[in-house]
Design a protein around this motif. Structure first.
Motif, PDB file in Angstrom:
ATOM      1  N   THR A  31     -18.732   5.342 -16.515  1.00  0.00           N
ATOM      2  CA  THR A  31     -18.790   4.283 -15.515  1.00  0.00           C
ATOM      3  C   THR A  31     -20.169   4.216 -14.872  1.00  0.00           C
ATOM      4  O   THR A  31     -20.703   5.218 -14.420  1.00  0.00           O
ATOM      5  CB  THR A  31     -17.731   4.520 -14.420  1.00  0.00           C
ATOM      6  OG1 THR A  31     -16.451   4.589 -15.023  1.00  0.00           O
ATOM      7  CG2 THR A  31     -17.753   3.400 -13.398  1.00  0.00           C
ATOM      8  N   ILE A  32     -20.738   3.019 -14.829  1.00  0.00           N
ATOM      9  CA  ILE A  32     -22.019   2.784 -14.174  1.00  0.00           C
ATOM     10  C   ILE A  32     -21.732   2.148 -12.816  1.00  0.00           C
ATOM     11  O   ILE A  32     -21.008   1.169 -12.735  1.00  0.00           O
ATOM     12  CB  ILE A  32     -22.905   1.852 -15.015  1.00  0.00           C
ATOM     13  CG1 ILE A  32     -23.143   2.451 -16.400  1.00  0.00           C
ATOM     14  CG2 ILE A  32     -24.232   1.581 -14.309  1.00  0.00           C
ATOM     15  CD1 ILE A  32     -23.786   1.500 -17.373  1.00  0.00           C
ATOM     16  N   VAL A  33     -22.313   2.713 -11.758  1.00  0.00           N
ATOM     17  CA  VAL A  33     -22.090   2.195 -10.406  1.00  0.00           C
ATOM     18  C   VAL A  33     -23.308   1.381  -9.976  1.00  0.00           C
ATOM     19  O   VAL A  33     -24.426   1.874 -10.002  1.00  0.00           O
ATOM     20  CB  VAL A  33     -21.828   3.343  -9.405  1.00  0.00           C
ATOM     21  CG1 VAL A  33     -21.627   2.786  -8.003  1.00  0.00           C
ATOM     22  CG2 VAL A  33     -20.635   4.158  -9.835  1.00  0.00           C
ATOM     23  N   TYR A  34     -23.055   0.134  -9.603  1.00  0.00           N
ATOM     24  CA  TYR A  34     -24.094  -0.749  -9.077  1.00  0.00           C
ATOM     25  C   TYR A  34     -23.948  -0.806  -7.568  1.00  0.00           C
ATOM     26  O   TYR A  34     -22.856  -1.058  -7.061  1.00  0.00           O
ATOM     27  CB  TYR A  34     -23.951  -2.160  -9.656  1.00  0.00           C
ATOM     28  CG  TYR A  34     -24.282  -2.249 -11.117  1.00  0.00           C
ATOM     29  CD1 TYR A  34     -25.587  -2.492 -11.527  1.00  0.00           C
ATOM     30  CD2 TYR A  34     -23.304  -2.090 -12.077  1.00  0.00           C
ATOM     31  CE1 TYR A  34     -25.898  -2.575 -12.873  1.00  0.00           C
ATOM     32  CE2 TYR A  34     -23.614  -2.163 -13.421  1.00  0.00           C
ATOM     33  CZ  TYR A  34     -24.917  -2.413 -13.809  1.00  0.00           C
ATOM     34  OH  TYR A  34     -25.223  -2.477 -15.140  1.00  0.00           O
ATOM     35  N   HIS A  35     -25.045  -0.581  -6.852  1.00  0.00           N
ATOM     36  CA  HIS A  35     -25.051  -0.631  -5.383  1.00  0.00           C
ATOM     37  C   HIS A  35     -25.767  -1.907  -4.968  1.00  0.00           C
ATOM     38  O   HIS A  35     -26.953  -2.073  -5.234  1.00  0.00           O
ATOM     39  CB  HIS A  35     -25.777   0.581  -4.790  1.00  0.00           C
ATOM     40  CG  HIS A  35     -25.098   1.874  -5.077  1.00  0.00           C
ATOM     41  ND1 HIS A  35     -24.064   2.343  -4.311  1.00  0.00           N
ATOM     42  CD2 HIS A  35     -25.287   2.784  -6.056  1.00  0.00           C
ATOM     43  CE1 HIS A  35     -23.650   3.506  -4.805  1.00  0.00           C
ATOM     44  NE2 HIS A  35     -24.382   3.788  -5.870  1.00  0.00           N
ATOM     45  N   LEU A  36     -25.031  -2.802  -4.316  1.00  0.00           N
ATOM     46  CA  LEU A  36     -25.591  -4.066  -3.847  1.00  0.00           C
ATOM     47  C   LEU A  36     -26.008  -3.902  -2.397  1.00  0.00           C
ATOM     48  O   LEU A  36     -25.191  -3.536  -1.540  1.00  0.00           O
ATOM     49  CB  LEU A  36     -24.547  -5.182  -3.976  1.00  0.00           C
ATOM     50  CG  LEU A  36     -24.911  -6.546  -3.414  1.00  0.00           C
ATOM     51  CD1 LEU A  36     -26.112  -7.138  -4.147  1.00  0.00           C
ATOM     52  CD2 LEU A  36     -23.725  -7.488  -3.491  1.00  0.00           C
ATOM     53  N   HIS A  37     -27.277  -4.150  -2.104  1.00  0.00           N
ATOM     54  CA  HIS A  37     -27.808  -4.050  -0.750  1.00  0.00           C
ATOM     55  C   HIS A  37     -28.203  -5.450  -0.289  1.00  0.00           C
ATOM     56  O   HIS A  37     -28.929  -6.148  -1.002  1.00  0.00           O
ATOM     57  CB  HIS A  37     -29.045  -3.143  -0.706  1.00  0.00           C
ATOM     58  CG  HIS A  37     -28.810  -1.780  -1.263  1.00  0.00           C
ATOM     59  ND1 HIS A  37     -28.203  -0.786  -0.534  1.00  0.00           N
ATOM     60  CD2 HIS A  37     -29.063  -1.249  -2.475  1.00  0.00           C
ATOM     61  CE1 HIS A  37     -28.115   0.303  -1.283  1.00  0.00           C
ATOM     62  NE2 HIS A  37     -28.632   0.040  -2.471  1.00  0.00           N
ATOM     63  N   VAL A  38     -27.716  -5.849   0.881  1.00  0.00           N
ATOM     64  CA  VAL A  38     -28.081  -7.136   1.465  1.00  0.00           C
ATOM     65  C   VAL A  38     -28.533  -6.916   2.895  1.00  0.00           C
ATOM     66  O   VAL A  38     -28.315  -5.851   3.465  1.00  0.00           O
ATOM     67  CB  VAL A  38     -26.901  -8.142   1.429  1.00  0.00           C
ATOM     68  CG1 VAL A  38     -26.524  -8.489   0.011  1.00  0.00           C
ATOM     69  CG2 VAL A  38     -25.708  -7.631   2.192  1.00  0.00           C
ATOM     70  N   ALA A  39     -29.148  -7.949   3.481  1.00  0.00           N
ATOM     71  CA  ALA A  39     -29.596  -7.854   4.869  1.00  0.00           C
ATOM     72  C   ALA A  39     -28.383  -7.671   5.780  1.00  0.00           C
ATOM     73  O   ALA A  39     -27.272  -8.097   5.460  1.00  0.00           O
ATOM     74  CB  ALA A  39     -30.362  -9.115   5.252  1.00  0.00           C
ATOM     75  N   GLU A  40     -28.619  -7.041   6.905  1.00  0.00           N
ATOM     76  CA  GLU A  40     -27.533  -6.724   7.847  1.00  0.00           C
ATOM     77  C   GLU A  40     -26.740  -7.965   8.257  1.00  0.00           C
ATOM     78  O   GLU A  40     -25.519  -7.950   8.320  1.00  0.00           O
ATOM     79  CB  GLU A  40     -28.131  -6.057   9.093  1.00  0.00           C
ATOM     80  CG  GLU A  40     -27.137  -5.469  10.029  1.00  0.00           C
ATOM     81  CD  GLU A  40     -26.873  -4.002   9.765  1.00  0.00           C
ATOM     82  OE1 GLU A  40     -25.906  -3.514  10.335  1.00  0.00           O
ATOM     83  OE2 GLU A  40     -27.617  -3.362   9.012  1.00  0.00           O
ATOM     84  N   GLY A  41     -27.432  -9.077   8.502  1.00  0.00           N
ATOM     85  CA  GLY A  41     -26.765 -10.294   8.932  1.00  0.00           C
ATOM     86  C   GLY A  41     -25.966 -10.985   7.836  1.00  0.00           C
ATOM     87  O   GLY A  41     -25.113 -11.829   8.115  1.00  0.00           O
TER      88      GLY A  41
END
Length: 77
Positions: A31-41
């Motif tokens: 399993t490959i884990v993708y971490h999605l990071h977005v702006a706080e708002g």
């Protein structure tokens, strides 16, 4: 795969420059884990009411991964 996740997220947020994706090394079961990071708002826009949008993103990503015989997981950070 990473490009698809970025495209999906950029379509949802107000600040598309704040979208980044990192990946972990494959786990023991492949399993490959993708971490999605977005702006706080923009976090609420990506998660949605009761997590519906996040669930939809994960479903689309899993469907594409299935076609490529991959196992993936998407985490929203």
């Amino acid at each position: 795969m990473q490009e698809l996740l970025i495209a999906l997220a950029k379509g949802l947020v107000e600040n598309p420059d704040g979208v980044t994706v990192t990946t972990d090394e494959p786990k023991e079961d492949g399993t490959i884990v993708y971490h999605l990071h977005v702006a706080e708002g923009d976090m609420g826009r990506v998660i949605g009411k009761q997590g519906r949008i996040a669930k939809a993103i994960r479903t689309v990503m899993r469907a594409v991964a299935n076609r490529q015989n991959l196992k993936i997981a998407v985490e929203i950070d």
